[in-house]
Design an enzyme around this catalytic site. Sequence first.
Site, PDB file in Angstrom:
ATOM      1  N   GLU A 174       0.820  -1.211   0.000  1.00  0.00           N
ATOM      2  CA  GLU A 174       0.000   0.000   0.000  1.00  0.00           C
ATOM      3  C   GLU A 174       0.857   1.264   0.000  1.00  0.00           C
ATOM      4  O   GLU A 174       0.505   2.258  -0.642  1.00  0.00           O
ATOM      5  CB  GLU A 174      -0.951  -0.027   1.196  1.00  0.00           C
ATOM      6  CG  GLU A 174      -2.010  -1.108   1.043  1.00  0.00           C
ATOM      7  CD  GLU A 174      -2.963  -1.207   2.220  1.00  0.00           C
ATOM      8  OE1 GLU A 174      -4.178  -1.049   2.007  1.00  0.00           O
ATOM      9  OE2 GLU A 174      -2.495  -1.451   3.344  1.00  0.00           O
ATOM     10  N   GLU A 228      -4.208  -9.350   3.700  1.00  0.00           N
ATOM     11  CA  GLU A 228      -5.028  -9.069   4.877  1.00  0.00           C
ATOM     12  C   GLU A 228      -6.192 -10.046   5.026  1.00  0.00           C
ATOM     13  O   GLU A 228      -6.565 -10.433   6.137  1.00  0.00           O
ATOM     14  CB  GLU A 228      -5.564  -7.629   4.816  1.00  0.00           C
ATOM     15  CG  GLU A 228      -4.519  -6.549   4.968  1.00  0.00           C
ATOM     16  CD  GLU A 228      -3.822  -6.187   3.668  1.00  0.00           C
ATOM     17  OE1 GLU A 228      -3.010  -5.254   3.667  1.00  0.00           O
ATOM     18  OE2 GLU A 228      -4.084  -6.845   2.628  1.00  0.00           O
TER      19      GLU A 228
END
Length: 265
Positions: free
Chosen positions: A119, A139
Amino acid sequence: MRFETILYEVNDGIVTITFNRPKVFNAYSEQMSQELVAAVEKIKGEDGARVVILKGAADNFLAGADITMLNSWSKVADEQGWEKVREILDHHFSPTLLEKLPQPVIAAVDGMAWGMGSEIALGCDFRICTDRASFAQPEINLGIITGGGASQRLPRIVGKAKAMEMILTGKPISAQDAYQWGLVNQVVAPENLDSAVMKIAKAIMSKSPLMVNWAKQCVNLVLDHDLESGIAKELTQFSKTFATHDSKEGTAAFLEKRKANFTGK
């Protein structure tokens, strides 16, 4: 602020931030978050800073978040509600801070760029990686979802289908896949990573710093503007360039067949 989880260096107009927790693959932690926020603020005060480079210590970029930090947020949610977690995260580092910097930001990715590492790379303007690099949003494997902007940035970069594949399966992709998908600009051998990054940095630094800033702002309009309003804002900014010294210097240098001396004015 004294940095412990990152290294902060300035050399010839280039700010280099190195994630420096190699024993845990440079995992993102509460302390690193605070230090990255402070580092971005520090960059704003660096006179002559033209380019920012993000890299990882040893053989990895940043392999996701520290699990102990995630567990602490679960405890906060149980005791004080999820709203308190959101309050904590509002003060965390966000890749959006990189997008808002006037300087172009280059991610020099070796090894793993997973979770928050991916990210952060997505928040950079350029991504150069080695042929042993990998990118992942794992995740979902932990029973959570992305929280650093991947669900919004990935579709804009690689398209909805590929973004869904990464985010919903949690599987890592190789450097070669990342290049084919348009996620990275270049794939190089590990020993050539620094030189490839410096080549781009020096190319940028040869341009007008003011125009580099304005051009970055215009490209980033795609993140929150529709096509028509983005084009209108670009046209306004384009018109303003003709009132600057650098536009006059650039055209004069072209006609006189010499190197331009841009001043950022």
